[in-house]
Design a protein around this motif. Structure first.
Motif, PDB file in Angstrom:
ATOM      1  N   ALA A 141       0.437  -0.892  -0.308  1.00 41.83           N
ATOM      2  CA  ALA A 141       0.005   0.334  -0.181  1.00 41.83           C
ATOM      3  C   ALA A 141       0.647   1.060   0.274  1.00 41.83           C
ATOM      4  CB  ALA A 141      -0.573  -0.279   1.249  1.00 41.83           C
ATOM      5  N   ARG A 142       1.844   0.767  -0.275  1.00 42.65           N
ATOM      6  CA  ARG A 142       3.044   2.523  -0.108  1.00 42.65           C
ATOM      7  C   ARG A 142       2.150   3.388  -1.587  1.00 42.65           C
ATOM      8  NH1 ARG A 142       9.920   2.156  -0.913  1.00 42.65           N
ATOM      9  NH2 ARG A 142       9.770   4.177  -0.902  1.00 42.65           N
ATOM     10  N   GLN A 143       1.981   4.523  -0.492  1.00 42.70           N
ATOM     11  CA  GLN A 143       1.434   5.674  -1.500  1.00 42.70           C
ATOM     12  C   GLN A 143       2.187   6.327  -2.345  1.00 42.70           C
ATOM     13  OE1 GLN A 143      -1.856   6.580  -0.425  1.00 42.70           O
ATOM     14  NE2 GLN A 143      -1.484   4.370   0.084  1.00 42.70           N
ATOM     15  N   GLU A 144       3.730   6.706  -2.051  1.00 42.28           N
ATOM     16  CA  GLU A 144       5.153   7.685  -2.743  1.00 42.28           C
ATOM     17  C   GLU A 144       5.592   5.942  -3.200  1.00 42.28           C
ATOM     18  OE1 GLU A 144       4.492   8.906   0.252  1.00 42.28           O
ATOM     19  OE2 GLU A 144       2.869  10.212  -0.259  1.00 42.28           O
ATOM     20  N   PRO A 145       7.000   6.692  -5.100  1.00 44.78           N
ATOM     21  CA  PRO A 145       7.218   5.655  -5.470  1.00 44.78           C
ATOM     22  C   PRO A 145       8.934   6.159  -5.099  1.00 44.78           C
ATOM     23  CG  PRO A 145       6.832   7.674  -7.071  1.00 44.78           C
ATOM     24  CD  PRO A 145       5.981   8.216  -5.563  1.00 44.78           C
ATOM     25  N   ASN A 146       8.907   7.080  -3.378  1.00 51.95           N
ATOM     26  CA  ASN A 146       9.794   6.566  -2.419  1.00 51.95           C
ATOM     27  C   ASN A 146       9.829   7.365  -1.744  1.00 51.95           C
ATOM     28  OD1 ASN A 146      11.234   8.398  -3.189  1.00 51.95           O
ATOM     29  ND2 ASN A 146      12.498   7.701  -4.435  1.00 51.95           N
ATOM     30  N   ASN A 147      10.914   6.747  -0.066  1.00 52.49           N
ATOM     31  CA  ASN A 147      10.758   7.986   0.781  1.00 52.49           C
ATOM     32  C   ASN A 147      11.281   9.278   0.874  1.00 52.49           C
ATOM     33  OD1 ASN A 147      13.161   7.164   0.679  1.00 52.49           O
ATOM     34  ND2 ASN A 147      12.954   6.685   3.235  1.00 52.49           N
ATOM     35  N   TRP A 148      11.607   9.704  -0.352  1.00 50.47           N
ATOM     36  CA  TRP A 148      12.003  11.042  -0.723  1.00 50.47           C
ATOM     37  C   TRP A 148      10.778  12.291  -0.038  1.00 50.47           C
ATOM     38  CZ3 TRP A 148      14.866  11.402  -5.369  1.00 50.47           C
ATOM     39  CH2 TRP A 148      15.804  10.506  -5.775  1.00 50.47           C
ATOM     40  N   VAL A 149      11.723  12.798   0.754  1.00 57.48           N
ATOM     41  CA  VAL A 149      11.317  13.811   1.235  1.00 57.48           C
ATOM     42  C   VAL A 149      11.132  15.251   0.725  1.00 57.48           C
ATOM     43  CG1 VAL A 149      10.153  13.382   3.463  1.00 57.48           C
ATOM     44  CG2 VAL A 149      12.408  14.892   3.615  1.00 57.48           C
ATOM     45  N   SER A 150      10.683  16.561   0.480  1.00 56.49           N
ATOM     46  CA  SER A 150      11.085  17.103  -0.062  1.00 56.49           C
ATOM     47  C   SER A 150      11.388  18.547   0.839  1.00 56.49           C
ATOM     48  CB  SER A 150       9.625  18.427  -0.474  1.00 56.49           C
ATOM     49  OG  SER A 150       9.078  19.914  -0.155  1.00 56.49           O
TER      50      SER A 150
END
Length: 517
Positions: A141-150
């Motif tokens: 159920a991951r929501q984004e392509p990876n865990n990178w943050v702005s």
């Protein structure tokens, strides 16, 4: 020395265009306003000016969201205004550098609008960093392509209508380019030539360490080092080798300085190899606390690793240094005194120095801006928990006793404090004890020594929390401690940041001394 290129020991003055001078009366600084203040900058004694972005933009991030890299936003003027500014700056003996923003464009850029209208896998989308989600959690159920943050807070990904996501290391209105795409690379070579053809002397490169991301876009831990999948990827250096060839193909000396945040001076040095950028900002100096030990560590590491170093105390992204140095001090004036001392230390070091508009007036950070006045996306993305950068971007007070202090005739886009009435350039110009007068004396003293000092420096023995160093005949002494210290042997005090009584250097004070050598 005398035959060194101009950028090697230049004093460059950063102009945050929105906040410098407003000629149109709309409350926002502009190119014509800058032209009107060129005599002030020439009298200050700087060698060059650097303009923050003035390109067409929705202004989601103060112009660092560029919609057209080859024009001027009507808010700031026109290409004719820009050409006139270049000509006038050169007539005043000032070189002119412009900001270029290659990591990302505005979401209003025609390329990104075409990407949104194009299908998955299209050439239009390949100019940016569009990705599908690959489920990698146990429940898929991951929501984004990876865990990178702005950098501005929150996820670095935004989903579009067809389900794909695009990367934005900053605001959602600033989608990252795909620098592995040859079309992107060629586009920016053409943009460089467009502005070089108009006579500029160089570029400041925004987020210079961020253009290339690691293949596969793996998850990351915080950090700017070479092991990060986001920052300082080895492939970025090929881009700057291409850029250097363009710069070197023009007559005269055209320079490029990178905004490069790294974990070490050794990483920073990789950007300024002979066939890459001319310089890179040295943020370790800006981040150092008020401490002789901290200052010496940064100086040693920088001079050991980085050729043609730069030194900077403030810019449009950080709390003004007079405020930083005064945090926790019993007297608010201590921050200003330390700022004066740090300036002398910075100007005495080998390399070039970058000043931020208003520091020559001793402007503090404006901390009490009302929430409704703030415009920094960091403030909004953090839901007000992080104040952001508006406090260092409040427009310059030029004259008069009430806002907008001669900034323009139509107010100012950020409110100016009432207490700035005593800090205007007009008032300080008439006061030989003012910060402005001190900056003028310091820059004039530096010019008298230009071409006479060696690039190398040597440490001298210093007591307590003080630093003494020499460059040829010049000795710089700075006292970061709480007690006076004895000055080293000298023949003459050339300039000091505070009153020197006899042979003792007071706390929070620096001096330039001349020896017999």
């Amino acid at each position: 020395m005398e035959d060194s290129p101009w950028w090697r020991d230049a004093v460059v003055y950063e102009i945050y265009v929105r906040s410098f001078a407003d000629a149109s009366g709309d409350g926002v600084g502009d190119l014509a306003g800058i032209r009107s203040r060129l005599p002030y900058l020439a009298a200050l004694g700087v060698d060059a000016i650097w303009l923050t972005p003035f390109y067409p933009s929705p202004m989601a991030d103060g112009g660092y969201d560029v919609a057209d890299y080859r024009d001027v936003d009507p808010l700031f003027g026109s290409l004719a205004d820009f050409d006139a500014l270049v000509a006038d700056a050169h007539a005043h003996g000032l070189r002119l550098m412009v900001d270029i923003v290659p990591n990302h464009s505005s979401s209003a850029h025609p390329w990104f609008q075409k990407a949104l209208a194009a299908p998955r896998g299209s050439e239009e989308r390949d100019r940016y960093m569009f990705r599908d989600v690959t489920p990698s959690t146990e429940d898929g159920a991951r929501q984004e392509p990876n865990n990178w943050v702005s950098v501005f807070g929150g996820p670095a990904w935004t989903q579009v209508a067809d389900g794909q996501w695009y990367l934005h290391l900053f605001a959602p209105e600033q989608p990252d380019f795909n620098w592995r795409n040859p079309e992107v690379r060629q586009e920016f070579l053409d943009v460089l030539r467009f502005w070089l053809d108009r006579g500029i002397d160089g570029f400041r490169i925004d987020v210079a360490m961020g253009l290339i991301k690691a293949p596969g876009l793996p998850d990351t831990d915080p950090g700017f080092g070479a092991k990060s999948p986001i920052w300082s990827r080895p492939e970025v250096h090929d881009i700057y080798r291409d850029w250097r060839r363009v710069l070197d193909s023009y007559p005269g000396v055209r320079a490029a300085v990178g905004e490069v945040w790294t974990d070490s001076a050794e990483d920073l040095a990789l950007y300024v190899r002979p066939d890459e950028l001319h310089q890179s900002f040295n943020f370790a100096w800006l981040e150092a606390p008020w401490s002789a030990t901290a200052f010496r560590k940064v100086i040693d590491e920088t001079l050991h690793a980085v050729p043609a170093p730069t030194w900077v105390l403030s810019n449009h992204d950080v709390v003004r240094h007079t405020t930083r140095y005064g945090e926790g001090a019993p007297d608010p004036s201590i921050g200003l005194a330390r700022g004066h001392a740090a300036l002398l230390a910075m100007l005495a070091l080998p390399g070039s120095a970058y000043l931020y508009q208003g520091e020559e007036l001793g402007l503090p950070e404006v901390k009490n801006l009302p929430p409704e006045a703030r415009q920094d996306p960091i403030f909004f993305r953090s839901k007000g928990e992080v104040l952001g950068r508006d406090g260092c971007r409040v427009p310059i007070p030029w004259a008069g006793t009430a806002p907008p202090y001669g900034f323009g005739t139509g107010g100012s886009w950020l409110p100016q404090p009432a207490e700035w009435a005593g800090l205007t350039a007009e008032r300080q110009s008439a006061d030989p004890s003012s910060t402005l007068a001190f900056y003028r004396r310091a820059l004039a003293a530096r010019r008298t020594l230009r071409g006479t000092l060696p690039d190398a420096m040597a440490w001298l023995e210093a007591p307590g929390d003080a630093l003494f160093f020499s460059r040829g005949r010049l000795v710089c002494a700075i006292n970061c401690g709480t007690d006076p210290v004895r000055l080293p042997p000298h023949e003459q005090v050339l300039i000091s940041s505070g009153l020197i009584d006899g042979q003792d250097l007071p706390p929070d004070t620096a001096a330039w001394l001349l020896t017999a050598g």
